[in-house]
Structures are given as C-alpha cells and as structure tokens.
Design a protein around this motif. Structure first.
Motif, short mmCIF file in Angstrom:
data_model
loop_
_atom_site.label_atom_id
_atom_site.label_comp_id
_atom_site.label_asym_id
_atom_site.label_seq_id
_atom_site.Cartn_x
_atom_site.Cartn_y
_atom_site.Cartn_z
N SER A 157 -46.64 -30.98 21.52
CA SER A 157 -45.92 -29.87 22.19
C SER A 157 -45.27 -28.92 21.20
O SER A 157 -45.02 -27.76 21.50
N GLY A 158 -44.96 -29.44 19.98
CA GLY A 158 -44.29 -28.59 18.99
C GLY A 158 -42.79 -28.50 19.20
O GLY A 158 -42.06 -27.96 18.37
N ASP A 159 -42.31 -29.06 20.31
CA ASP A 159 -40.87 -29.03 20.60
C ASP A 159 -40.24 -30.32 20.08
O ASP A 159 -40.66 -31.43 20.44
N HIS A 160 -39.23 -30.19 19.23
CA HIS A 160 -38.60 -31.33 18.56
C HIS A 160 -38.11 -32.38 19.57
O HIS A 160 -38.37 -33.58 19.41
N VAL A 161 -37.43 -31.94 20.63
CA VAL A 161 -36.86 -32.88 21.61
C VAL A 161 -37.97 -33.59 22.38
O VAL A 161 -37.89 -34.80 22.64
N THR A 162 -39.02 -32.86 22.73
CA THR A 162 -40.14 -33.46 23.48
C THR A 162 -40.86 -34.51 22.63
O THR A 162 -41.23 -35.58 23.12
N VAL A 163 -41.05 -34.21 21.35
CA VAL A 163 -41.69 -35.18 20.44
C VAL A 163 -40.82 -36.43 20.34
O VAL A 163 -41.32 -37.56 20.40
N GLU A 164 -39.52 -36.21 20.20
CA GLU A 164 -38.56 -37.32 20.11
C GLU A 164 -38.63 -38.20 21.37
O GLU A 164 -38.65 -39.43 21.30
#
Length: 411
Positions: free
Chosen positions: A43-50
């Motif tokens: 996704s490229g989104d830090h929170v989503t990856v986390e």
C-alpha cells in the motif's frame, strides 16, 4: 485392555476424503488471504504496512498455538492413559503434524517483524541502548541480556523445533502401531509424551513472553504465560470439536458419540472458566499490589478504539460458554457444540487481537479487509493442511490398546 468385541460394527479402515467444497473453500480462503496481505504490504502507507505485519504476527501465533495444542492434547492422553479419546485422536494428531509448517511460518514472520518492519520496536529500536541517544531507555538496557535479537530468535527456533519434533514422532508412532500392533509403539509414546509435557509446560510461558509480551517490553506479568496457555488450549479443543462434528455430519466417525462430545464440551467449558480466572487475576494482581506503572497495559486497552473489543472478548470467551455449556444436554448436541466452538475461536482471535495491536500499531485507526483477509487466509491454510493430513491415514487408530473402551465410552 479390551477384547475388541464389537469391532465388526465399524469400518476401521475408513478414510476421510478431502475434496469438493471443503477443499475449494480452503484454497479460495488462502488466495484471498494472500491478496489481503499483499494489498497491505504494497500500500505504501506506513500505518497500513505496520497493521499488516501485526495481523501476520497475530495469525501466525494463533495458527501455531492451535497446532501446538493438538500436540499437547495427544501427549496428555498418553500420559493420563485416557481411553475416551482413542477414537478421535487422529484429529489432534493431524493438527500436531501441521505444527512444523506453522512454526516455520511464525519464525519467518517474527524474523521479518524484527528486520524489515520493526514490530518489536519497544526493545529493538534505534539508540535504545546508547547512553548518548535521545532514545536511550535504562529499562530496556536492563533487559537487553535477555531481549536481544540473536538470543530471541534462537529461543523461537529451539522451542518451536522441539515441539515440532515431538509432534511428528508421536504421530508416526501412532501410524506404526496401526501397522504392527502390539504395545511397543504405545509404550514409547507414553515415555515421549511425559518428556514432552515437562518441556512444553516449562517453555510455553517463555514462548508467550517472547512472542507477544515483549511487544510491550516495559510491561511484565507473571500470569501472561498461563493466560496464553489457557487461550491456546481452549482454541485447540474448539478446533478438535469442530472437525469431529463436521466429519460426523458428513457421515464419518460413527464410533464417536454424544459421550465423546460431552467430554470435549467439559474441557471447553472448564478451560474457558480457567482462561477467565487468569485474565482477571492478571488485572487484579496489579491493582491489589498497587503497582501503578503496570496499569499502562490496561490503560491502552481502555482507549475508545479498543474498549468495546476488550469487553466483547470477555462476553464471548466467558459469558457465552458459561451460559450455554453449563447444561449437560447442551454439551451432547452437535449443533450447540459446533456453534460454541466457532464462537470461541472468533473470541480468542479477538483476545489475541487485543494482546497484539495496542503494542505494535501506534496509530491503529481501522478494522477491515486486512484483518478479515489475513484471518481468512490462515483459516484456509489450517483447513487445507490439517484435512489433507487427516485424509492420509485411517480415521481410527485400530490397534490402540484403549480403543475398545473408547467405543463403549458412556458418561
């Protein structure tokens, strides 16, 4: 030992055929799970990856726990010389045989969580041990002899490796008993199970401390290991119950009756109460001992986004089995047991969710496709691996010395 008097009533070469809808569902679930995880990681989104990594850890741990509970169940039956379970022991054996794959997956997830995206940032972060760093943490430095990456990963590999080896050997001995008869395999299984239970009993709390409690490394609870064990054991019993009921509904295992179901129901009921006792004791001891610095763990879980889940967990995992399974007749009905087992598996997923998320995802704002997809993927993988394993052997250990007692089990 029985005389095997009524064996002609049953087909002891009966094999489960893993095909059709069940197989298709498991494969589709795995594909959907992989898609959900890929979507989260890319996704490229830090929170989503986390969030995705946290969900992988949650489900990797849950999957491994359930398979380990299968191995524990098998070993426990040998050591207690229980006769009632002989007719259904192939099911926990299939779960135990899946443990090496589950363990490998968990080690990979933990390894990735340490290296590429730091799930364990509370103790494995930048500058935590450097006196000159603004991130320096004296508490973490005090724990660094135990909480360091090489020692941490080697504990994971050693514990899970030992559990897996015992699980495989116990299953192999049971299949050997089918071919050779006699008591040689049974006696070996008894000895190995006794050794396994001692190792498992002493190391599972440490494994839980490592994998889950160290996600919030400042906090510590001596009850945490038993709290995790109780959740693991209830979830394992639920999986065994679901497979028994589903197989019986499909026309298999006609030697398993409502008395066997009743015993599974008693275990499910009793250990749900035990889980609640440890769940409450963990909270109560902090209050009773007046340790305010330990309340941070519960404070996080009382924030608005987690509080409803916190209370829902205790309703599902304690109130529902208490009210439904307290009745003798309920424990003997297939549909009731199936419903409660599925409900409790969902409840313990929620329990692990509350253990994992607040400590890993600082800005967790969302519950959706990633959570549901990851859970579905691991569910599909569990069904595929366990049912494939189950289909490879006869559904009953026909030379088990206590089989006749199991066939005539009545309570």
């Amino acid at each position: 030992m029985g005389t095997h008097s009524h064996h002609h009533d049953y087909n002891f070469n009966e094999r489960y055929e893993f095909a059709g809808k069940a197989k298709m569902f498991s494969i589709i679930a795995v594909v959907l799970g992989v898609a959900a995880v890929a979507m989260g990681l890319l996704s490229g989104d830090h929170v989503t990856v986390e969030r995705t990594y946290a969900n992988l850890l949650l489900m990797g741990y849950y999957f491994t726990c359930v398979c380990a509970a299968g191995a524990f169940f098998v070993a426990l039956q040998y050591v207690t010389q229980s006769a009632w379970s002989a007719g259904l022991v192939r099911i926990p054996q299939a779960m135990a045989s899946t443990l090496p794959i589950a363990a490998l997956l968990l080690v990979v997830i933990v390894g990735l969580g340490l290296s590429t995206h730091n799930l364990y940032h509370h103790w494995h972060g930048e500058g935590l041990l450097d006196h000159n760093s603004p991130n320096y943490d004296p508490i973490i430095e005090g724990k660094s002899a135990y909480l360091n990456v090489p020692f941490f990963l080697s504990r994971q590999v050693i514990f899970l490796g030992i559990y897996s080896i015992f699980a495989i050997i116990l299953a192999k001995l049971s299949y050997k008993e089918d071919l050779e008869g006699g008591l040689a395999s049974y006696k070996k299984s008894f000895k190995l199970s006794a050794i396994f239970l001692v190792i498992f009993g002493f190391t599972t709390p440490i494994w839980a401390f490592d994998t889950i409690m160290s996600l919030e490394a400042h906090w510590f609870s001596t009850m945490f290991g038993w709290y995790n064990f109780a959740a693991m054991w209830v979830s394992g019993i639920c999986c065994i119950t679901i497979i028994v009921v589903v197989l019986k509904k499909a026309g298999y295992m006609n030697w398993v009756n409502e008395n066997h179901l009743h015993d599974l129901g008693k275990l499910m009921f009793g250990f749900s109460i035990f889980w609640t006792y440890v769940w409450f004791a963990q909270f109560m001891l902090i209050w009773y001992s007046n340790i305010p610095e330990e309340t941070v763990y519960f404070y996080k879980r009382w924030e608005p986004e987690y509080k409803p889940w916190f209370w829902l967990s205790i309703i599902i995992n304690f109130v529902s089995p208490l009210l439904i399974l307290v009745d003798r007749d309920a424990k003997r009905k297939q549909n009731v047991m199936l419903f409660v087992a599925i409900l409790l598996l969902a409840g313990h997923w929620l329990d692990y969710y509350i253990m994992v998320m607040p400590g890993t995802v600082a800005e967790h704002r969302g519950f959706g496709i990633i959570e549901i997809g990851t859970a579905l993927g691991f569910l599909g993988l569990f069904i595929f691996l366990v049912m494939s394993k189950l289909s490879k052997q006869a559904l009953v250990p026909k030379n088990h010395p206590f089989l006749d007692e199991s066939l005539h089990h009545q309570i």
